[in-house]
Design an enzyme around this catalytic site. Structure first.
Site, mmCIF file in Angstrom:
data_model
loop_
_atom_site.group_PDB
_atom_site.id
_atom_site.type_symbol
_atom_site.label_atom_id
_atom_site.label_comp_id
_atom_site.label_asym_id
_atom_site.label_seq_id
_atom_site.Cartn_x
_atom_site.Cartn_y
_atom_site.Cartn_z
ATOM 1 N N ASP A 116 1.112 -1.468 -0.293
ATOM 2 C CA ASP A 116 -0.129 -0.134 0.339
ATOM 3 C C ASP A 116 0.632 1.333 -0.093
ATOM 4 O OD1 ASP A 116 -2.571 2.004 0.761
ATOM 5 O OD2 ASP A 116 -3.161 -0.129 0.260
ATOM 6 N N ASP A 156 -13.216 1.845 3.721
ATOM 7 C CA ASP A 156 -11.945 2.079 5.049
ATOM 8 C C ASP A 156 -12.538 1.606 6.109
ATOM 9 O OD1 ASP A 156 -10.152 2.843 3.904
ATOM 10 O OD2 ASP A 156 -9.809 5.363 4.230
ATOM 11 N N TRP A 172 -5.816 1.379 -6.990
ATOM 12 C CA TRP A 172 -6.016 2.723 -7.860
ATOM 13 C C TRP A 172 -6.502 4.115 -6.592
ATOM 14 C CZ3 TRP A 172 -5.628 4.603 -13.126
ATOM 15 C CH2 TRP A 172 -6.277 5.769 -13.684
ATOM 16 N N ASP A 173 -6.259 4.601 -5.863
ATOM 17 C CA ASP A 173 -6.333 5.240 -4.512
ATOM 18 C C ASP A 173 -7.096 7.159 -5.152
ATOM 19 O OD1 ASP A 173 -7.475 5.931 -2.034
ATOM 20 O OD2 ASP A 173 -5.972 5.449 -1.043
ATOM 21 N N ARG A 226 -6.023 16.438 3.312
ATOM 22 C CA ARG A 226 -4.862 15.911 3.655
ATOM 23 C C ARG A 226 -3.439 15.839 3.254
ATOM 24 N NH1 ARG A 226 -4.019 9.147 2.274
ATOM 25 N NH2 ARG A 226 -3.647 8.585 4.095
ATOM 26 N N CYS A 273 -10.298 2.607 -5.189
ATOM 27 C CA CYS A 273 -11.026 3.605 -4.151
ATOM 28 C C CYS A 273 -10.491 4.920 -3.925
ATOM 29 C CB CYS A 273 -8.872 2.167 -3.478
ATOM 30 S SG CYS A 273 -9.113 3.414 -1.697
HETATM 31 C C1 GLA Z 1 -6.950 5.420 1.558
HETATM 32 C C2 GLA Z 1 -7.438 4.239 1.143
HETATM 33 C C3 GLA Z 1 -6.346 3.163 2.418
HETATM 34 C C4 GLA Z 1 -5.425 3.357 2.542
HETATM 35 C C5 GLA Z 1 -5.003 4.849 2.038
HETATM 36 C C6 GLA Z 1 -3.161 5.000 2.370
HETATM 37 O O1 GLA Z 1 -7.502 5.778 2.521
HETATM 38 O O2 GLA Z 1 -8.923 4.037 0.749
HETATM 39 O O3 GLA Z 1 -6.854 1.745 1.970
HETATM 40 O O4 GLA Z 1 -4.795 3.033 1.176
HETATM 41 O O5 GLA Z 1 -5.285 5.378 2.015
HETATM 42 O O6 GLA Z 1 -2.620 5.980 2.503
#
Ligand code: GLA
Length: 738
Positions: A367, A549, A478-479, A444, A527
């Site tokens: 991650d 989350d 992919w966030d 963030r 994501c």
């Molecule tokens: C988001 C995602 C989490 C993780 C964090 C990493 O909050 O939902 O699962 O990947 O970012 O910064």
């Protein structure tokens, strides 16, 4: 044959196996709706359903047509300014500022199959499932603009897909102020509106309210489908339940600002509009250019909401998800995020990998924190190359070790983002979305890339492609972790600024499209801080999504239950995480956490190097069990039984059943334990009434009809003084006996 066209009366009757959708070209040249609902016979005309009567002094079509009052008609795709005072489906501004359109029907085209759209995620019919496409063309008598209304008819899943295409065939510069994907004018308002709303870590809870006069909107301006609202909604008759009754489902294949609107008017008709949110939108249409809206999905059943969810799930798997993954088992994964957050080294991760391998876990997902010099969330987004401190020999070397164990390897990216402290920002500050006159608003600690710039897409494609190849990635998470502010692009003109939200999403789709085309075997999981972009637009590229989350088992029961109305369980990433849970502080047993996460794409998100031998052996059993029933969990027919959103939400249950009805697993969860509780009988769903089944390892054999109608006695929970019986779960494994 799904589409009947009567050339004389110009009645169009779109039929699926169980539904009819009928409209007709009216006197004024526009299309008027006749009916949408349970299948009826095709006829030449439905004059009874189209009859007009004079109601009040509101405007009429002409002196000769006093009874034709736009405010009383049910229109297929309405405009504003000619006597219909409800919110319209579209609006176009001409060079002189006028916003009046007069559409007149020109012709139609009927095609076999359903082709994809070119620059948007869309439905298709590659399995030759008898789909048909109908295109109705209209010409605006004032400007010469052409409007095509497109219909995809998918008979076997009872789904109609609608979109609109505006082609500027005039010599004027036109501006689209509003361009919804679908309008449906229903003849009454006796419906409950069921929506799925929430917040970060509390996504897609069900809310059910009776329609009332006026407008009720569900929408987003986050430039994402959002945690707060979801484009999926239903209109259900007041008596409709999961088991029975009429219900209509609506969704949009789009990931940006959307609008789902229901307007109940003076005559209790209900206008349903679905599409791109007209706020924060416009599109300049130069002569010769066109605008294509995203596709909206509408579906109907008279057999309750479980049936609706099931037909949509089959539809998405056949006609929306990348065919490469339709029937592909999703790997059991372990993700290091909640295990390590940013605090890891290659050797610490390898301990997790080795342990995971021992337990039968199939994929390791690295991650956030592997790139640039990212030890916390303030830096390095955009610098998609390995942190040499953490990975002295690069990600390739680490990935190689994972692959050597026979495991798959996945990597986290947040492609759309940029940190001020990054090489990318130092080289290309102009790529960050910002308004030159305003201080950028952090989210963030990070900012957003201008995805409308082709050079940004090229940069990301090249960097990500390089890692996909060198580290032989099997999977990408992919966030997208912040909403967008100061939506402005210095490379667009003043008049184009309102195009930015849509251009941004088109850029996201472009990058997804290039990556999934160039690297077809990579599985993408979308994501957005968990479930902030859980929508059909992304499902097209990324067949699974991080549901939320919030990994707390009790919270997940609500989130997964709510999500299941509009999306299949194969889309829901579901992981077992540590206790006390990071989001709620709650302690639930490993068994319950597993029993909830099984009903999705299963995985772990905790430090398995710190667990007791007893817990590890339990995990090993969970992994083995999941693999044994994986297809059932991921692709079985899903039935909701006891809802957490009902008055007695203390019991929650659901069930998956195989297509051949020979195998099924049901789960019954209890939130709080109460002493001396009432008797519980569990009523299973979806079994073959004439077949005999065994439940778990009972010696007795039961008929399907007995299990579904008489029920199955569930003994009360034995208190053993060891563990709390709050958040208790039981699984029932049901197998047909020969
Ligand atoms: C988001 C995602 C989490 C993780 C964090 C990493 O909050 O939902 O699962 O990947 O970012 O910064």
């Amino acid at each position: 044959m799904p589409v009947h066209v009567n050339e004389e009366t110009l009645v169009f009757h779109l039929q699926t196996d169980h539904t009819s959708y009928i409209f007709k070209i009216m006197k004024n040249g526009e299309a008027g709706q006749v009916y949408f609902g349970k299948k009826i016979h095709a006829r030449a005309t439905y004059s009874n359903l189209m009859s007009r009567e004079w109601r009040d002094a509101s405007p009429s079509l002409s002196e000769e047509n006093q009874n034709f009052q736009p405010s009383t008609i049910k229109a297929e795709y309405s405009s504003f300014g000619k006597g219909d005072f409800r919110y319209p489906a579209f609006q176009v501004t001409q060079e002189n500022g006028s916003r009046i359109s007069e559409l007149k029907y020109e012709n139609y085209l009927l095609l076999d199959g359903k082709r994809r759209l070119t620059n948007l995620p869309s439905t298709f019919d590659e399995t030759k499932d008898d789909a048909q496409t109908l295109i109705l063309s209209f010409k605006d008598q004032i400007t010469g603009l052409t409007l095509n209304l497109n219909y995809g008819i998918f008979p076997h899943q009872d789904i109609i897909v609608k979109s609109a295409k505006f082609i500027n065939s005039s010599s004027e510069n036109l501006v689209l102020n509003r361009a919804l994907s679908s309008q449906l004018d229903l003849p009454d308002s006796n419906y409950d509106l069921i929506q799925f709303s929430g917040a970060w870590a509390r996504e897609r809870h069900l809310y059910r309210n009776q329609l009332r006069p006026g407008i009720q909107n569900i929408s987003s301006l986050y430039t994402s489908s959002s945690h707060q609202q979801n484009p999926f909604m239903m209109l259900a008759r007041p008596q409709t339940t999961d088991e029975q009754g009429e219900v209509l489902g609506f969704n949009l294949i789009y990931s940006g600002n959307f609008l789902d609107s229901v307007e109940v008017d003076q005559y209790n008709t209900s206008r349903v509009l679905i599409g791109i949110n007209p706020d924060e939108f416009c599109w300049n249409l130069a002569p010769g250019s066109f605008f294509q809206t995203p596709e909206a999905i509408i579906s109907y059943t008279s057999d309750g909401m479980n049936q609706l969810s099931q037909q949509m799930a089959v539809f998405y798997s056949k006609h929306l998800v990348n065919p490469r993954f339709t029937n592909e088992d999703r790997p059991v994964l372990i993700n290091n995020w909640e295990a390590t957050y940013f605090d890891f080294s290659e050797s610490k991760l390898m301990k997790i990998v080795n342990q995971a391998h021992q337990l039968g876990i199939e994929m390791f997902v690295l991650d956030d924190g592997w790139f640039g010099h990212r030890d916390d969330d303030t830096t390095s987004l955009g610098d998609w190359f390995a942190d040499k401190k953490k990975f002295p020999n690069g990600i390739e070397h680490f990935s190689q070790q994972v692959h050597d164990l026979g495991m798959k390897f996945g990597l986290w990216f947040e492609p759309e983002m940029i940190s001020i402290d990054s090489e990318l920002y130092r080289n290309h500050p102009e790529w960050m979305i910002h308004d030159p006159k305003s201080t950028p608003t952090p989210g963030r600690h990070q900012f957003v890339l201008d995805m409308s710039r082709p050079e940004v897409i090229d940069y990301l494609f090249n960097l990500m492609g390089h890692i996909i190849e060198s580290a032989k990635l099997d999977y990408i998470k992919w966030d997208m972790n912040r909403a967008i502010t100061e939506m402005f692009s210095s490379q667009l003109t003043k008049n184009q600024q309102l195009e930015m939200p849509h251009r941004y999403i088109l850029g996201v789709y472009k990058l997804y499209d290039r990556l999934t085309t160039a690297y077809p075997s990579v599985l993408f999981e979308s994501c957005a801080s968990g479930g902030g972009r859980f929508d059909l637009g992304l499902m097209y590229y990324a067949p699974q999504a991080w549901t939320s989350d919030d990994t707390d088992a009790a919270e997940r029961m609500l989130i997964q239950f709510g999500t299941s109305y509009g999306y299949p369980q194969s889309m829901m990433g579901a992981h077992v995480s540590a206790v006390p849970n990071d989001q709620t502080g709650r302690i639930t047993s490993l068994k319950t956490r597993g029993d909830v996460a099984f009903f999705g794409d299963f995985g772990y998100e905790l430090d398995i190097t710190q667990m007791t031998p007893r817990a590890l052996s339990q995990i090993k059993k969970q992994v083995t069990f999941y693999k044994q029933y994986r297809r059932l969990f991921q692709f079985g027919k899903f039935y909701r039984i006891d809802s957490p959103f009902s008055k007695n939400g203390n019991y929650i249950s659901w069930q998956v059943v195989s297509d051949d009805q020979k195998e099924s697993i049901a789960a019954l969860y209890q939130l709080l334990n109460h002493p001396n509780s009432p008797y519980t009988r569990f009523y299973f769903k979806g079994l073959d009434p004439n077949r005999q089944y065994r439940v778990n390892d009972d010696t007795e054999i039961y008929y399907g009809d007995e299990l579904m109608n008489a029920g199955y006695f569930v003994p009360s929970i034995v208190i053993d003084g060891q563990e709390s019986k709050d958040f208790y779960s039981r699984l029932f494994i049901i197998k047909a006996v020969k």
